[in-house]
Write an enzyme that holds these catalytic residues in place. Structure first.
Site, PDB file in Angstrom:
ATOM      1  N   ASP A   1       0.915  -0.845  -0.101  1.00 41.98           N
ATOM      2  CA  ASP A   1       0.579   0.330   0.166  1.00 41.98           C
ATOM      3  C   ASP A   1       0.642   1.362  -0.352  1.00 41.98           C
ATOM      4  OD1 ASP A   1      -1.683   1.805   0.362  1.00 41.98           O
ATOM      5  OD2 ASP A   1      -2.610   0.751   1.999  1.00 41.98           O
TER       6      ASP A   1
ATOM      7  N   CYS B   1      16.129  18.037 -13.688  1.00 39.20           N
ATOM      8  CA  CYS B   1      16.232  16.617 -14.157  1.00 39.20           C
ATOM      9  C   CYS B   1      14.866  16.387 -15.295  1.00 39.20           C
ATOM     10  CB  CYS B   1      15.149  15.411 -13.592  1.00 39.20           C
ATOM     11  SG  CYS B   1      16.062  15.781 -11.255  1.00 39.20           S
TER      12      CYS B   1
ATOM     13  N   CYS C   1      16.236  17.824 -18.991  1.00 37.48           N
ATOM     14  CA  CYS C   1      16.369  16.268 -20.147  1.00 37.48           C
ATOM     15  C   CYS C   1      15.649  15.221 -21.024  1.00 37.48           C
ATOM     16  CB  CYS C   1      17.800  16.201 -19.403  1.00 37.48           C
ATOM     17  SG  CYS C   1      18.937  17.146 -19.521  1.00 37.48           S
ATOM     18  N   HIS C   2      15.160  14.341 -19.391  1.00 43.37           N
ATOM     19  CA  HIS C   2      14.163  13.558 -18.900  1.00 43.37           C
ATOM     20  C   HIS C   2      12.798  13.948 -18.925  1.00 43.37           C
ATOM     21  CE1 HIS C   2      17.403  10.870 -17.697  1.00 43.37           C
ATOM     22  NE2 HIS C   2      18.217  12.020 -16.823  1.00 43.37           N
TER      23      HIS C   2
ATOM     24  N   CYS D   1      24.811  13.182 -13.822  1.00 48.41           N
ATOM     25  CA  CYS D   1      24.146  14.364 -13.572  1.00 48.41           C
ATOM     26  C   CYS D   1      23.791  15.932 -13.277  1.00 48.41           C
ATOM     27  CB  CYS D   1      22.418  13.479 -14.029  1.00 48.41           C
ATOM     28  SG  CYS D   1      21.865  12.668 -15.670  1.00 48.41           S
TER      29      CYS D   1
ATOM     30  N   CYS E   1      25.719 -17.875   4.642  1.00 50.97           N
ATOM     31  CA  CYS E   1      23.939 -17.159   4.820  1.00 50.97           C
ATOM     32  C   CYS E   1      23.183 -17.077   3.955  1.00 50.97           C
ATOM     33  CB  CYS E   1      24.049 -16.026   5.724  1.00 50.97           C
ATOM     34  SG  CYS E   1      25.022 -15.714   7.669  1.00 50.97           S
ATOM     35  N   HIS E   2      23.213 -16.849   3.083  1.00 47.86           N
ATOM     36  CA  HIS E   2      22.593 -16.643   2.156  1.00 47.86           C
ATOM     37  C   HIS E   2      22.646 -16.941   0.593  1.00 47.86           C
ATOM     38  CE1 HIS E   2      21.116 -12.334   3.850  1.00 47.86           C
ATOM     39  NE2 HIS E   2      22.701 -11.914   3.791  1.00 47.86           N
TER      40      HIS E   2
ATOM     41  N   CYS F   1      26.115  -5.815   6.831  1.00 40.79           N
ATOM     42  CA  CYS F   1      26.511  -7.399   6.694  1.00 40.79           C
ATOM     43  C   CYS F   1      27.775  -7.208   7.158  1.00 40.79           C
ATOM     44  CB  CYS F   1      26.533  -7.599   5.371  1.00 40.79           C
ATOM     45  SG  CYS F   1      24.649  -8.747   5.824  1.00 40.79           S
TER      46      CYS F   1
END
Lengths: 161, 108, 278
Positions: free
Chosen positions: C66, C94, C97-98, C131, C197-198, C239
């Site tokens: 949500d 921004c 240009c964009h 940029c 761990c991962h 980590c």
């Protein structure tokens, strides 16, 4: 336990550091529990009593608290309190106090409602120092005070970075 | 207070008598006053202590916050649609600073 | 290169970590078990890859789903305002240009990306700062500033739900290899590497935490622990500190290469930024 495990394997510098690390983690966990055990249900009751002017709340099924059964982090626990009320001018909820039984301070928040709310429900997110009960105390327009209670389990993470 | 605008969701329109939810989010660190800095000095408490919602100039919902409300408070509650108008939401913190947002609704 | 090398000392550390609170782990697993019955996780599992969403509780998922509950969106709101605000000596924003931010749909999925100009990998943050400094004549944003976090979230939001798609071939290959080497390199006093761990223990409990696959598709993420939005490099820092290794700087070449490896692992998973995680 940590001693046994490390001596059963070849002990060298890295193993020792690892073992110390493991021990430190357990110690940190124990320290946290001790530090947070400084508030009690009595404090919560006293706080609530001050808020309601000494009127003792009566447990009532009309007060419902929605909390996750387990909070994966105590910093941000979503809570919703709903009171079954018609919310008319004649019969409505005026205030909902939300109180914690195991935080450093018992107070969480108070919602002040009006009949314009249409529904006696409010949500927020709270900090929970440990596994504990959350109590919601509703003041009604007729002067009565009713309450509900729910437990939330708070996990102390293994890492978390 | 926060650099960013609060975020508020109010339906653009509602039928008379309809009960709808309002959701609000505001950026605030909610410093509890219980923490200490690196030098061991207590960090002073700074929380949003009051939130109010007014509709057409009349207060319809208030929340008193304690330090145990999470950072970046989320507050949601209900309203019954009675007439078209404007909601004003105000958050006030311990420094006395406040931030407001308004949303209008068409009822009919 | 040492890969999957599991000597005795590491086993001691890992066993101690995993065994530290077996009781809590069992209790936790029972509750965490419910999270697998949430039909919403289907979209967050691709092949054998699990997004961090799969390891979040239902309450945390509700918060992410949500946009008016997800606290990250106040940072997005900040970036919406910044998007159109002219800054710097060039007097440009921004948007100059964009155009609309929607034109950047899909763009973030390929980052980090190799660029000839700098002859190394660039994360989205690096490109945003380029940029700012080169086209706008404005000051660079700090990696972990509200502005940078908001802008990366704002740009990545345009690609929400689209699959992560980073390239590791051609000139990116050597950087990918460096990232992989980092991932499998044991480090710190606990002598642990990322994979222990991962990869090897994903889905297992470490005390009361459920270990995730360590995917990067949700970053920047609003972490409940941080109580704010944070970057993937901040997560790497955390980590590394946990295993008592010296962390690298956010935006460093080491972490950018690691980001490439982690994002390659995340290839195919939907972009979820800005997500909510514990």
């Amino acid at each position: 336990m940590t001693q046994q495990r490390s001596t059963s394997l070849t002990l060298n510098r890295r193993g020792l550091l690892g073992a110390l690390g493991g021990g430190a983690l357990v110690a940190a966990g124990a320290g946290m529990t001790a530090r947070n055990a400084d508030a009690a249900p009595e404090d919560a009751a006293k706080w609530a009593s001050e808020l309601t002017g000494g009127r003792n709340p009566v447990d009532d099924p009309r007060v419902a608290i929605d909390l996750p059964p387990i909070a994966e982090n105590g910093n941000t626990v979503p809570v919703t309190v709903t009171v079954d009320s018609p919310m008319t001018d004649a019969d409505h909820v005026t205030k909902i106090h939300v109180v914690a039984e195991g935080n450093p301070n018992p107070g969480l928040c108070t919602f002040e409602l009006t009949p314009a709310c249409g529904k006696a429900e409010a949500s927020t997110r709270i900090r929970m120092a440990r596994t504990q009960n959350v109590v919601a105390i509703a003041e009604l327009s007729d002067g009565s005070v009713i309450s509900g209670k729910k437990e939330v389990k708070v996990t102390v993470g293994g890492c978390g970075g | 207070m926060a650099a960013s605008r609060p975020r508020v969701k109010v339906p653009k329109s509602a039928a008379k008598g309809e009960v709808f939810q309002i959701k609000t989010l505001v950026t605030h660190k909610m410093e509890t006053g219980l923490r200490k800095d690196k030098d061991g000095q207590p960090i002073p408490r700074d929380i949003v202590n009051t939130f109010t919602c007014d509709f057409n100039g009349k207060t319809v919902f208030t929340m008193k916050l304690e330090p145990a409300v999470s950072a970046n408070p989320y507050i949601a509650f209900f309203q019954r649609a009675t007439e078209s108008g404007e909601y004003t939401f105000t958050w006030t913190d311990d420094t006395g600073e406040s931030v407001s947002e308004t949303k209008s609704i068409q009822v009919g | 290169m040492r890969r999957y090398w599991t000597g005795v000392p590491g086993v001691v550390a890992a066993v101690l970590l995993l065994a530290a609170t077996t009781g809590a782990a069992q209790e936790g697993s029972a509750v965490y078990g419910d999270i697998m019955n949430d039909p919403r996780i289907k979209d967050h599992i691709v092949g054998d890859k699990h997004s961090g969403y799969v390891y979040a509780t239902v309450a945390t998922r509700d918060m992410q789903e949500d946009d008016f509950k997800n606290p990250a969106f106040t940072w997005v709101g900040l970036a919406e305002d910044l998007w159109g605000a002219a800054e710097g000596t060039a007097g440009k924003s921004c948007a100059d240009c964009h155009g609309a931010v929607e034109t950047l749909k899909g763009v973030s999925l390929g980052y980090p990306k190799y660029r000839d100009k700098t002859a190394n990998m660039a994360a989205l943050e690096h490109v945003i700062n380029e940029c700012r400094t080169e086209r706008m004549g404005a000051d660079a944003w700090k990696w972990e500033s509200d502005q940078m976090l908001g802008m990366t979230a704002h740009v990545k939001l345009q690609s929400r739900g689209m699959p992560i798609d980073v390239a590791i071939d051609g000139p990116a290959r050597p950087f990918f290899e460096k990232g992989r080497e980092f991932y499998f390199q044991r480090r710190g006093q606990l002598d642990l590497s990322c994979n222990m761990c991962h990869l090897d223990n994903a889905g297992n409990m470490i005390r009361a935490d459920l270990l995730s696959h360590g995917m990067g598709n949700g970053f920047p993420t609003y972490r409940l622990k941080w109580q704010k939005l944070g970057s993937l490099h901040r997560r790497f820092t955390g980590c590394n500190k946990n295993i008592r290794a010296e962390p690298f700087k956010r935006g460093s070449e080491e972490y950018t290469n690691l980001e490439l490896f982690v994002m390659w692992r995340s290839n195919g998973l939907p972009s979820e930024a800005p997500s909510v995680r514990r």
